[in-house]
Write an enzyme that holds these catalytic residues in place. Structure first.
Site, mmCIF file in Angstrom:
data_model
loop_
_atom_site.group_PDB
_atom_site.id
_atom_site.type_symbol
_atom_site.label_atom_id
_atom_site.label_comp_id
_atom_site.label_asym_id
_atom_site.label_seq_id
_atom_site.Cartn_x
_atom_site.Cartn_y
_atom_site.Cartn_z
ATOM 1 C CE LYS A 189 15.008 38.837 -5.089
ATOM 2 N NZ LYS A 189 14.655 37.404 -4.802
ATOM 3 C CD GLU A 263 9.361 35.654 -19.998
ATOM 4 O OE1 GLU A 263 8.235 35.262 -19.603
ATOM 5 O OE2 GLU A 263 10.379 34.953 -19.985
ATOM 6 C CB CYS A 297 7.086 31.813 -18.490
ATOM 7 S SG CYS A 297 8.541 31.967 -19.522
ATOM 8 C CD GLU A 398 2.599 30.921 -15.486
ATOM 9 O OE1 GLU A 398 2.675 31.851 -14.655
ATOM 10 O OE2 GLU A 398 3.355 30.810 -16.457
HETATM 11 P P1 ADP Z 1 7.210 32.777 -7.448
HETATM 12 O O1 ADP Z 1 6.487 33.263 -6.230
HETATM 13 O O2 ADP Z 1 6.418 31.795 -8.206
HETATM 14 O O3 ADP Z 1 8.629 32.415 -7.159
HETATM 15 P P2 ADP Z 1 7.562 35.460 -8.261
HETATM 16 O O4 ADP Z 1 7.172 36.125 -9.520
HETATM 17 O O5 ADP Z 1 6.924 35.952 -7.014
HETATM 18 O O6 ADP Z 1 7.303 33.944 -8.485
HETATM 19 O O7 ADP Z 1 9.141 35.502 -8.060
HETATM 20 C C1 ADP Z 1 10.057 35.847 -9.048
HETATM 21 C C2 ADP Z 1 11.081 36.796 -8.445
HETATM 22 O O8 ADP Z 1 10.406 37.964 -7.963
HETATM 23 C C3 ADP Z 1 11.848 36.242 -7.258
HETATM 24 O O9 ADP Z 1 13.205 36.654 -7.380
HETATM 25 C C4 ADP Z 1 11.172 36.902 -6.069
HETATM 26 O O10 ADP Z 1 11.999 37.043 -4.937
HETATM 27 C C5 ADP Z 1 10.827 38.253 -6.636
HETATM 28 N N1 ADP Z 1 9.731 38.949 -5.943
HETATM 29 C C6 ADP Z 1 8.728 38.413 -5.195
HETATM 30 N N2 ADP Z 1 7.900 39.388 -4.765
HETATM 31 C C7 ADP Z 1 8.372 40.566 -5.234
HETATM 32 C C8 ADP Z 1 7.960 41.936 -5.171
HETATM 33 N N3 ADP Z 1 6.868 42.288 -4.512
HETATM 34 N N4 ADP Z 1 8.693 42.863 -5.809
HETATM 35 C C9 ADP Z 1 9.784 42.516 -6.507
HETATM 36 N N5 ADP Z 1 10.241 41.257 -6.622
HETATM 37 C C10 ADP Z 1 9.559 40.286 -5.995
#
Ligand code: ADP
Length: 495
Positions: A189, A263, A297, A398
């Site tokens: 994903k 990570e 990161c 961050e």
């Molecule tokens: P940002 O919001 O800064 O993009 P995230 O850590 O939320 O950083 O996003 C990194 C990845 O995690 C993306 O692929 C996002 O779609 C996914 N993501 C966001 N929320 C969730 C969640 N609750 N569970 C799993 N994956 C998620």
């Protein structure tokens, strides 16, 4: 895939609609929903992607399970190696197109993204090597009688991968390649902010001969990620992203106790002593944060500077920032591109406001770029704050933008106390000509990587990961593949 223009600085255009890769077929989302990908340099829509949700994740996990339990299970290591090498060769053949897609979708300067195209292929070839180097062990035991004991390594099963936007191709490959090398199957994903390169990677994987269901790609938003994290059919999940989302994934994963590697975020200290090569340190410390517009990161975003050189050094770092050309990511002259999205722009601007409110002094940058050429994009100039205390928000949280928080220190012990006073522990830098000091300080830093007289130097062979709230598990290095394997002990009575 895209209409890659001959002149890459040409304005962005709609590339095409993309679909989900499930069981070897390209399909629309079950809901029929789509979402838009936006060029962060202009705010223009460049593509429309299928918005996968829970039902599509179910389908993808089922396809991955079928593949894992089918002929893939008997695939020889050399065959998995061949597939990874074939993908690497195809990426080499489509380098320019993939560099263009990544630069356009996440805003990385095209010259930097192009120069970095040896990384995804290097990763694939590294993990291809590991595919044929998997071995268990025989174990001498003290059982009464005569027992042969040994440990076998087996692929863990269906692997979920959730990725961020800030290096779209390499971060996806870091999740996919070791899984395939180990004999697992994958549901990826990718980030909703940057999925075009991931979709193209899927097409190339199919072309390389990756069997149906071995690699599935579900584009979509956080709800699709959450469904993958909670899915009982997923055996292991690898995630790179924010600490808050990582914590949600830990909770979601509890249902079937899936193995995780995370990570997460960082607030990495970069420590500059007065005896360092200050020319190299100024450039290194600046690019440790300004590269990728700070969307890294392990960016060295807390710049700790020995007091005797603090003011002069901070000014040198700011001067490096001022010298960098900001522009459309596809302009070959651009050194600083936009932030990935309006949401990220708003977030970073919130910290630009918070710094002075808490008493930090602005040395350079500090406001969103609003001249005519940049107004529609999500641009923030390299920014330096001095006089920062380690308890200010701009030193604790961050930012994920091109923002340096400079903090003075008096001696190595004080530098270490400040450096380690953070919930994170991903990267750290030490700049000094004194070898003993470099060893002592790097040994006492609580972070997964320490760079001495350099920063951000990464290689597939060097493990990378976090201490504390920066996550757990290590990527890269020969042991990375163990994260995708089960260890099975076998005891045979030879009596
Ligand atoms: P940002 O919001 O800064 O993009 P995230 O850590 O939320 O950083 O996003 C990194 C990845 O995690 C993306 O692929 C996002 O779609 C996914 N993501 C966001 N929320 C969730 C969640 N609750 N569970 C799993 N994956 C998620």
């Amino acid at each position: 895939m895209p209409n890659t223009p001959n002149d890459p600085s040409r304005p962005a255009i709609l590339l095409r609609d993309t679909r989900l890769l499930i069981g070897g077929e390209w399909t629309s989302a079950r809901s029929g929903q789509t979402f838009e990908s936006v060029d962060p340099s202009t705010g223009q829509v460049i593509a429309r992607l299928a918005r996968g949700g829970e039902a599509d994740i179910d389908d993808a996990v089922a396809a991955a399970r079928r593949a894992f339990e089918g002929p893939w299970r008997g695939t020889k290591p050399v065959e998995r190696q061949r597939l990874l090498l074939a993908i690497a060769d195809l990426i080499d053949r489509h380098r320019e197109e993939l560099a263009y897609l990544q630069s356009l979708e996440f805003g990385g300067p095209i010259s930097v993204v192009r120069a970095g195209m040896s990384r995804p292929t290097g990763l694939l070839r590294f993990y291809a090597g590991l595919a044929t180097a998997i071995h268990g062990e025989t174990i001498e035991n003290s059982l009464p009688g005569h027992f042969l004991s040994y440990a076998l390594k087996e692929p863990i099963g269906v692997v979920g991968a959730i990725t961020p936007w800030n290096g779209p191709l390499s971060v996806c490959i870091t999740k996919i390649a070791p899984a395939i090398a180990a004999g697992c199957t994958v549901v990826l994903k990718p980030s909703e902010e940057a999925s075009l390169a991931a979709v193209r990677l899927g097409e190339l994987a199919v072309e390389a001969g990756v069997p149906p269901g071995v690699l599935n790609i579900v584009t979509g938003a956080g709800d699709a990620g959450a469904a993958l994290a909670a899915h009982p059919g997923v055996d292991k999940l690898g995630f790179t992203g924010s600490t808050v989302t990582g914590q949600a994934i830990i909770r979601a994963s509890a249902g079937n106790v899936k193995r995780l590697s995370l990570e997460l975020g960082g607030k990495s200290p970069d420590i500059v002593f007065a005896d360092a090569d200050l020319d190299a340190a100024a450039r290194g410390a600046a690019m440790a944060v300004f590269a990728n517009s700070g969307q890294i990161c392990c960016a060295g975003s807390r710049l700790l500077v020995e007091r005797s050189i603090h003011d002069e050094f901070v000014e040198r770092v700011a001067a490096v920032g001022r010298s960098l050309k900001i522009g459309h990511s596809l302009d070959p002259a651009t050194q600083i591109g936009p932030l990935v999205s309006r949401k990220q722009l708003d977030r970073v601007c919130g910290y630009l406001d918070a710094g002075p409110r808490e008493g930090a002094q602005l040395v350079s940058g500090g406001n969103r770029c609003d001249d005519d050429a940049l107004r529609d994009g999500f641009f923030v100039p390299p920014t330096v704050f001095a006089g920062v205390r380690n308890d200010m928000r701009i030193a604790r949280e961050e930012i994920f933008g091109p923002v340096i928080s400079a903090i003075p220190f008096d001696d190595a012990d004080q530098a270490l106390a400040i450096a380690n006073d953070t919930p994170f522990g991903l990267g750290a830098g030490v700049w000094t000509r004194d070898v003993k000091k470099a060893h002592r300080v790097s040994g006492a830093l609580r972070s997964g990587t320490v760079w001495i007289n350099c920063y951000l130097q990464m290689d597939p062979s060097i493990p990378f990961g976090g201490y504390r709230m920066s996550g757990y598990g290590r990527e890269f290095g020969t042991r990375h593949i163990d994260e995708f394997m089960q260890l099975k002990s076998v005891v045979l009575d030879m009596g």
